[in-house]
Design an enzyme around this catalytic site. Structure first.
Site, short mmCIF file in Angstrom:
data_model
loop_
_atom_site.label_atom_id
_atom_site.label_comp_id
_atom_site.label_asym_id
_atom_site.label_seq_id
_atom_site.Cartn_x
_atom_site.Cartn_y
_atom_site.Cartn_z
NE ARG A 250 47.10 79.98 0.65
CZ ARG A 250 46.07 79.33 1.22
NH1 ARG A 250 45.37 79.93 2.16
NH2 ARG A 250 45.76 78.11 0.87
CE LYS B 19 46.90 73.67 12.42
NZ LYS B 19 46.78 72.86 11.20
CB THR C 249 45.84 77.58 13.49
OG1 THR C 249 45.44 76.45 12.72
CG2 THR C 249 47.14 77.26 14.22
CB CYS D 220 49.70 76.00 8.20
SG CYS D 220 49.99 74.58 7.19
N1 SAJ Z 1 59.17 71.26 2.59
C1 SAJ Z 1 60.55 71.06 2.54
N2 SAJ Z 1 61.06 69.86 2.94
C2 SAJ Z 1 60.25 68.84 3.38
C3 SAJ Z 1 58.85 69.07 3.43
C4 SAJ Z 1 58.34 70.28 3.03
O1 SAJ Z 1 61.30 71.95 2.15
O2 SAJ Z 1 60.76 67.77 3.69
C5 SAJ Z 1 58.62 72.55 2.18
C6 SAJ Z 1 57.64 72.45 1.02
O3 SAJ Z 1 58.32 72.59 -0.22
C7 SAJ Z 1 56.70 73.64 1.28
C8 SAJ Z 1 56.68 73.75 2.80
O4 SAJ Z 1 57.86 73.07 3.27
O5 SAJ Z 1 57.22 74.83 0.72
C9 SAJ Z 1 55.44 73.15 3.46
O6 SAJ Z 1 55.29 71.86 2.94
P1 SAJ Z 1 54.34 70.76 3.70
O7 SAJ Z 1 54.62 69.45 3.05
O8 SAJ Z 1 54.49 70.88 5.16
O9 SAJ Z 1 52.85 71.17 3.23
P2 SAJ Z 1 51.78 72.12 3.93
O10 SAJ Z 1 52.29 73.49 4.11
O11 SAJ Z 1 50.54 71.95 3.13
O12 SAJ Z 1 51.60 71.49 5.39
C10 SAJ Z 1 50.45 70.74 5.66
C11 SAJ Z 1 50.25 70.77 7.17
N3 SAJ Z 1 48.97 70.21 7.45
C12 SAJ Z 1 48.11 70.91 8.24
O13 SAJ Z 1 48.38 71.98 8.73
C13 SAJ Z 1 46.80 70.24 8.46
C14 SAJ Z 1 51.33 69.96 7.87
O14 SAJ Z 1 50.96 69.81 9.25
C15 SAJ Z 1 51.45 68.59 7.26
O15 SAJ Z 1 52.54 67.91 7.91
C16 SAJ Z 1 51.77 68.72 5.78
O16 SAJ Z 1 50.66 69.42 5.15
C17 SAJ Z 1 51.91 67.34 5.14
O17 SAJ Z 1 52.39 66.43 5.83
O18 SAJ Z 1 51.58 67.24 3.94
#
Ligand code: SAJ
Length: 443
Positions: free
Chosen positions: A345, A221, A136, A275
Site C-alpha cells: 500500500r 493518534k 483514525t 498510515c
Molecule cells: N521509513 C523511512 N525511514 C525511517 C522509518 C520509516 O523511510 O526511518 C519509511 C518506511 O520505509 C516505510 C514508511 O516510512 O515506507 C513507514 O514505515 P514505518 O516504520 O513508520 O511503518 P508503518 O507505516 O507500519 O508505521 C507503523 C505506525 N504504527 C501505527 O500506526 C500503529 C507507526 O506509528 C509506528 O511508528 C511504526 O509502525 C513503527 O514504529 O514500526
C-alpha cells in the site's frame, strides 16, 4: 441500561460486542474480544468476507501470526459471528467502529464509510449502548461528524447512548501482538464513559489505557504518525544535503545521534504504508482554515519527492555510463512499502516505476515478499543496465555483489535504502550511488 450497569456487564464479560468493519483493525479486535469471553457480532459490507469469517477462514492478506487460529477458534466456539445486516447490532451493548478513513487527492478526509456506519447505527442502537470509534480520524470528527449522525434520530449522547474514541494502533504483520502490547487512549464524552471503555480494553490490552476526551484521542493518534513523518522528512532532507556536500548520511546520522536527545531516523527511497502518508493530513485537516499549515505539508512533500530523487540518481548514473534511458533495462529490487513485508500500500516503488517508465526505460520488478514479483532475481538481472534497491528486505542483505555484477550489462547500483556498503559495491565493479552518499572528492 445505565453506564454503571453496562460497565458491570463489561467486567463480567456478559456484554455483547458489535464490531463494524472486519478488516485489519476490526477482525483482530473482534477475535481478541471473543477469545476473552465476549459474544461478538461482526458487521461488514462485503458478503464474501462475512461468509469466509463464518466458515472460520481468515480473509486478511499477508502473514498475521495467530490471527487465523484465533478466528477459527472464536467461530468454532460460537463466540464470533459475522453478518452484513446492521439490524443484528440491535442486541449489542458495545459497538466498535473500524471502517476505513482515507484521504482523497486533495488530502481531505473521506468519511463515506464512517458516515454510513453512523447513519445505520443511529437506527438500531438501543438505549444505553456504548459506541466507540477506533478508526483514525481528524481532530474534531467525533464532534462534527460522528455525534451529529448518531444523534440524528433524536437520541442524545450521555442520555440515550454513550460515545467515545479509542484510535487503533496496529501494524500489519503484528496485528494481534500490537493490539495486546500498545497503549491506548480512551477518549469519551464523559469520564464515566472513559472508565467503561477502559474496563472493556483491559480484557485485551496489557499496556496503559489512558482516559481522555475525544479531541485528545483524535489528536494523539494523528500526531504520533505526523511526528514520525516529519522526522523521516528531516532525515531525507539531511541526506540530500549530504549528497551535494560530500558527506555520508549514515556516518553523519551516527555521530549526530551521539548528541543527547537526538534521534535522526533513516533517509530512504520514500514513505509508504497505510498510515504514515495519511495521518499527517488527518491531523492537518483538524486545524484547516484556522491556522496555516507549513511543516506537515512540507514534510509530506519531502518524503513524496524521494522516489523521484532515486529515479533521477538512476537517470544520471545511466547518462554517465553512456546508456540512453530509453534503451535501459532497470531492475527494481523491492516493491513492498516496508522491509520484510508483503504490504504494497502506497509503495514508493510504484512512484519510482511510473517515473522510470515515463522516461522510456524497461523496468523489471523483483520482491521476494510480494507474490506477484517473487521471481528469480538473477534472471531479472540478465542484460540489466541498473539495479535500484527500494526496500531493505533481509533477503537482499546476504546477496553476493560479485554475483549481482556478473549478470548485468551495465554495473550500476542505486541504493535507496543503503542496504549495501559503498566501498564493497565499488570494489565489485559497480558504479554505486546510495541515498545520502555524497560524491567524495577524489584524491
Ligand atoms: N521509513 C523511512 N525511514 C525511517 C522509518 C520509516 O523511510 O526511518 C519509511 C518506511 O520505509 C516505510 C514508511 O516510512 O515506507 C513507514 O514505515 P514505518 O516504520 O513508520 O511503518 P508503518 O507505516 O507500519 O508505521 C507503523 C505506525 N504504527 C501505527 O500506526 C500503529 C507507526 O506509528 C509506528 O511508528 C511504526 O509502525 C513503527 O514504529 O514500526
Amino acid at each position: 441500561m445505565s453506564l454503571s450497569e453496562l460497565q458491570s456487564k463489561i467486567e463480567q464479560r456478559t456484554a455483547i460486542v458489535g464490531v463494524i468493519g472486519l478488516g485489519y483493525v476490526g477482525l483482530p479486535v473482534a477475535c481478541a474480544l471473543a477469545s476473552a469471553g465476549f459474544q461478538v457480532i461482526g458487521v461488514d459490507v462485503k458478503a464474501e468476507r462475512v461468509a469466509l469469517i463464518n466458515q472460520g477462514c481468515n480473509p486478511i492478506d499477508g502473514a498475521e501470526p495467530g490471527l487465523t487460529e484465533l478466528l477459527a477458534k472464536s467461530v468454532d466456539a460460537r463466540r464470533l459471528c459475522a453478518t452484513v445486516n446492521y439490524n443484528d447490532l440491535a442486541q449489542a451493548d458495545v459497538i466498535l467502529i473500524d471502517v476505513e478513513t482515507p484521504v482523497d487527492e486533495t488530502h481531505s478526509p473521506q468519511y463515506i464509510a464512517l458516515a454510513h456506519a453512523c447513519q445505520k447505527l443511529a437506527q438500531v442502537i438501543r438505549k444505553g449502548t456504548l459506541v466507540i470509534v477506533e478508526s483514525t480520524i481528524a481532530p474534531g470528527t467525533m464532534q462534527d461528524v460522528v455525534r451529529p449522525l448518531l444523534e440524528g434520530l433524536g437520541k442524545k449522547v450521555n442520555i440515550d447512548f454513550f460515545l467515545g474514541a479509542c484510535p487503533e494502533r496496529v501494524m500489519p504483520g503484528k496485528l494481534l501482538a500490537n493490539l495486546h502490547s500498545m497503549s491506548r487512549v480512551c477518549g469519551a464524552y464523559s469520564s464515566e464513559t472513559s472508565a467503561a471503555m477502559i474496563a472493556l480494553y483491559r480484557h485485551i490490552v496489557a499496556a496503559d489505557l489512558d482516559a481522555a476526551d475525544c479531541i485528545t484521542a483524535e489528536l494523539v493518534k494523528t500526531a504520533e504518525n505526523a511526528y514520525r513523518d516529519v522526522n523521516i522528512a528531516f532525515a531525507n532532507e539531511l541526506a540530500l544535503i549530504c549528497e551535494v556536500t560530500g558527506g555520508d548520511f549514515l556516518r553523519v546520522r551516527e555521530l549526530v545521534n551521539k548528541s543527547p536527545g537526538r534521534n535522526v531516523l533513516f533517509a530512504g527511497a520514500g514513505v509508504g504504508g497505510h498510515c504514515i502518508p495519511k495521518d499527517p493530513w488527518l491531523l492537518a485537516a483538524g486545524a484547516r482554515d484556522k491556522i496555516a499549515m507549513r511543516l506537515i505539508p512540507a514534510a509530506r512533500a519531502v518524503n513524496d519527492s524521494m522516489p523521484l530523487h532515486i529515479a533521477t540518481l538512476t537517470r544520471h548514473a545511466l547518462e554517465s555510463a553512456g546508456v540512453d534511458i530509453t534503451t535501459a533495462r532497470i531492475v527494481v529490487m523491492g516493491y513492498a512499502y516496508l522491509e520484510n513485508s508483503d504490504d504494497t500500500r502506497n509503495s514508493p516503488s510504484a512512484a519510482l516505476v511510473t517515473q522510470l517508465q515515463a522516461w522510456g526505460a524497461t523496468v523489471i520488478i523483483h520482491d521476494p515478499w510480494v507474490p506477484e514479483y517473487k521471481t528469480d532475481l538473477m534472471q531479472c538481472l540478465n542484460d540489466g543496465d541498473a539495479i535500484v534497491v527500494m526496500v531493505a528486505h533481509r533477503d537482499y542483505k546476504t546477496i553476493d555483489l560479485a554475483v549481482l555484477r556478473e549478470h548485468l550489462r551495465t554495473p550500476i547500483l542505486i541504493d535507496g535504502r543503503r542496504v549495501f556498503d559503498a566501498q564493497l559495491a565499488r570494489s565489485a565493479g559497480f558504479s554505486y550511488f546510495g541515498v545520502g552518499q555524497g560524491k567524495v572528492a577524489e584524491g
